[in-house]
Design a protein around this motif. Sequence first.
Motif, short mmCIF file in Angstrom:
data_model
loop_
_atom_site.label_atom_id
_atom_site.label_comp_id
_atom_site.label_asym_id
_atom_site.label_seq_id
_atom_site.Cartn_x
_atom_site.Cartn_y
_atom_site.Cartn_z
N MET A 16 0.81 -1.21 0.00
CA MET A 16 0.00 0.00 0.00
C MET A 16 0.84 1.26 0.00
N VAL A 17 2.04 1.21 0.57
CA VAL A 17 2.94 2.36 0.52
C VAL A 17 3.18 2.77 -0.93
N ALA A 18 3.53 1.78 -1.77
CA ALA A 18 3.78 2.07 -3.19
C ALA A 18 2.49 2.46 -3.90
N THR A 19 1.39 1.84 -3.55
CA THR A 19 0.14 2.06 -4.27
C THR A 19 -0.39 3.47 -4.03
N ARG A 20 -0.35 3.92 -2.78
CA ARG A 20 -0.82 5.29 -2.50
C ARG A 20 0.04 6.33 -3.24
N LEU A 21 1.36 6.14 -3.21
CA LEU A 21 2.24 7.09 -3.88
C LEU A 21 1.98 7.09 -5.38
N MET A 22 1.79 5.92 -5.97
CA MET A 22 1.49 5.85 -7.41
C MET A 22 0.21 6.60 -7.74
N VAL A 23 -0.84 6.39 -6.95
CA VAL A 23 -2.11 7.07 -7.21
C VAL A 23 -1.96 8.58 -7.02
N ALA A 24 -1.23 9.00 -6.00
CA ALA A 24 -1.03 10.44 -5.78
C ALA A 24 -0.27 11.07 -6.93
N GLU A 25 0.77 10.40 -7.40
CA GLU A 25 1.55 10.94 -8.52
C GLU A 25 0.67 11.07 -9.76
N ASN A 26 -0.19 10.10 -10.01
CA ASN A 26 -1.06 10.18 -11.17
C ASN A 26 -2.12 11.26 -11.01
N ALA A 27 -2.57 11.49 -9.78
CA ALA A 27 -3.53 12.58 -9.56
C ALA A 27 -2.91 13.92 -9.90
N VAL A 28 -1.66 14.14 -9.50
CA VAL A 28 -0.97 15.38 -9.83
C VAL A 28 -0.83 15.51 -11.34
N ASP A 29 -0.42 14.43 -12.00
CA ASP A 29 -0.24 14.47 -13.45
C ASP A 29 -1.56 14.77 -14.16
N ASP A 30 -2.63 14.11 -13.76
CA ASP A 30 -3.91 14.30 -14.44
C ASP A 30 -4.52 15.67 -14.18
N VAL A 31 -4.56 16.07 -12.91
CA VAL A 31 -5.29 17.28 -12.54
C VAL A 31 -4.46 18.54 -12.81
N TYR A 32 -3.16 18.47 -12.63
CA TYR A 32 -2.32 19.65 -12.85
C TYR A 32 -1.80 19.75 -14.28
N CYS A 33 -1.53 18.60 -14.91
CA CYS A 33 -0.80 18.62 -16.17
C CYS A 33 -1.65 18.25 -17.38
N GLU A 34 -2.50 17.20 -17.26
CA GLU A 34 -3.04 16.64 -18.49
C GLU A 34 -4.55 16.40 -18.49
N ASP A 35 -4.97 15.18 -18.19
CA ASP A 35 -6.28 14.68 -18.60
C ASP A 35 -7.48 15.40 -17.99
N HIS A 36 -7.39 15.80 -16.74
CA HIS A 36 -8.57 16.32 -16.04
C HIS A 36 -8.40 17.79 -15.70
N GLY A 37 -8.27 18.61 -16.72
CA GLY A 37 -8.20 20.05 -16.51
C GLY A 37 -6.81 20.60 -16.38
#
Length: 459
Positions: free
Chosen positions: A203-224
């Motif tokens: 879960m340590v790795a899984t939470r970090l992976m999801v958080a990194e993708n949230a930053v990428d999607d919401v700040y950089c690419e897919d979701h606004g």
Amino acid sequence: MPEPGPSPLQSSLPGAAARFGAHVLGTAQAAASGGPPAPPVLPGLPAGPGLPFPSPSAAPPTTAAPPTTAAPPTTAAPPTTAAPPTAPAPPAPSAALRRLLSGPSGLGTEGLHPARRGESAAPEAAPEPGAPAAGNPIPGLYYHPVPEPDPVRVEEVSRRIKAWAVDEVDLFPEDWEKQFDGFQVGRYMVACHPDAPTIEHLMVATRLMVAENAVDDVYCEDHGGSPIGLGGRLLLAHTAIDPLHTTKEYEPQWARSLQSDAPRRAYSSAMEYFLAQASPSQADRYRHDMARLHLGYLAEAAWSQTEYVPEVWEYLAMRQFNNFRPCPTITDTVGGYELPADLHAQAPMQRVIALAGNATTIVNDLYSYTKELAAPGRHMNLPVVIADREGTSDKEGYLKAVEVHNDLMHAFEAEAAALAAACPVPSVLRFLRGVAVWLDGNHYWHQTNTYRYSLPDFW
């Protein structure tokens, strides 16, 4: 529910590891007695012929070069129905390679094998490769098939990460739920970390992976996301990883800001869980890798704003920063051990880690190619940059990008094997194996996640 046990380990380290030397007895005795061994001085890696990168200083292995697992077929079925390319049976691993794949052995190393605690300390053979995973592998891509990840662990990690995302950090609105489920992050992380001793380590790795993708999607690419103003958003989000040290007057305002949007909530929470498992040096390593990632985001955003298509080498430089590196470099934290900071910092280890990050990121460029073409705007990836800068067709640019990936993978494997021979310290061997396994799991996830990815019709 009962804690599922660790999955069998796999590795992509090739036959080049056949020259792996025996452990130095003094190092093993020091580990057994609790005393730290003196860090070895690793050799430099002078340039030499035969590789697109500097060759390892160790003598070349007597075995043949690693076989290509997937050769390009002369004809191809449509991507949606293509079966994985057939591959020759891998050669039987040498005794030295089996030793490397099964991890460190000898005095003082039993504690490095969570899966073997309470079992006989007799030597283990390397795990047999499983059946190739379903999905659409890219013809001609050099990769290593892995067994399906442990379904019990996948189910439990998937359940926990969904609960964390929904109940703890309020990560996404309801209409994004299908996309979250389609990411299949539980299967991803179990495939990449089969030696994790517990679900919580995974879960340590899984939470970090999801958080990194949230930053990428919401700040950089897919979701606004947008390149405009990205630097300010990333800097403030980075303070959830590398905390602000300021005056008592302003610290409460910063602390409240960590809950102000989904990416910062996710970073803050995931980092808190990570710090409960990681040592101070592992945490500092992760912060450094995340700064690299954010720098790569900013370079890509700058080129997008100025409509600049980088040279191929410039794009590869950006991808060395904007890549998956933060994920495989926490493999020791997830595995419940530590690669000491002085060994992690050695130049040959840094080169191996960089090659691994670069290779695994080109996998993403290749599998996400059609997804990015279908998205609004122009997305830069390696096939697009090669086609533009080298004046090739789209197909030629894509196939050249496959060659670049294969060269990176061969260089990673050769230099990882040379480093294992030059520095046979148990934590080094386990870390190298963990990074190699992460690359294999990452390819497996891209290959099999047909919800997200499909292949271009180039064959």
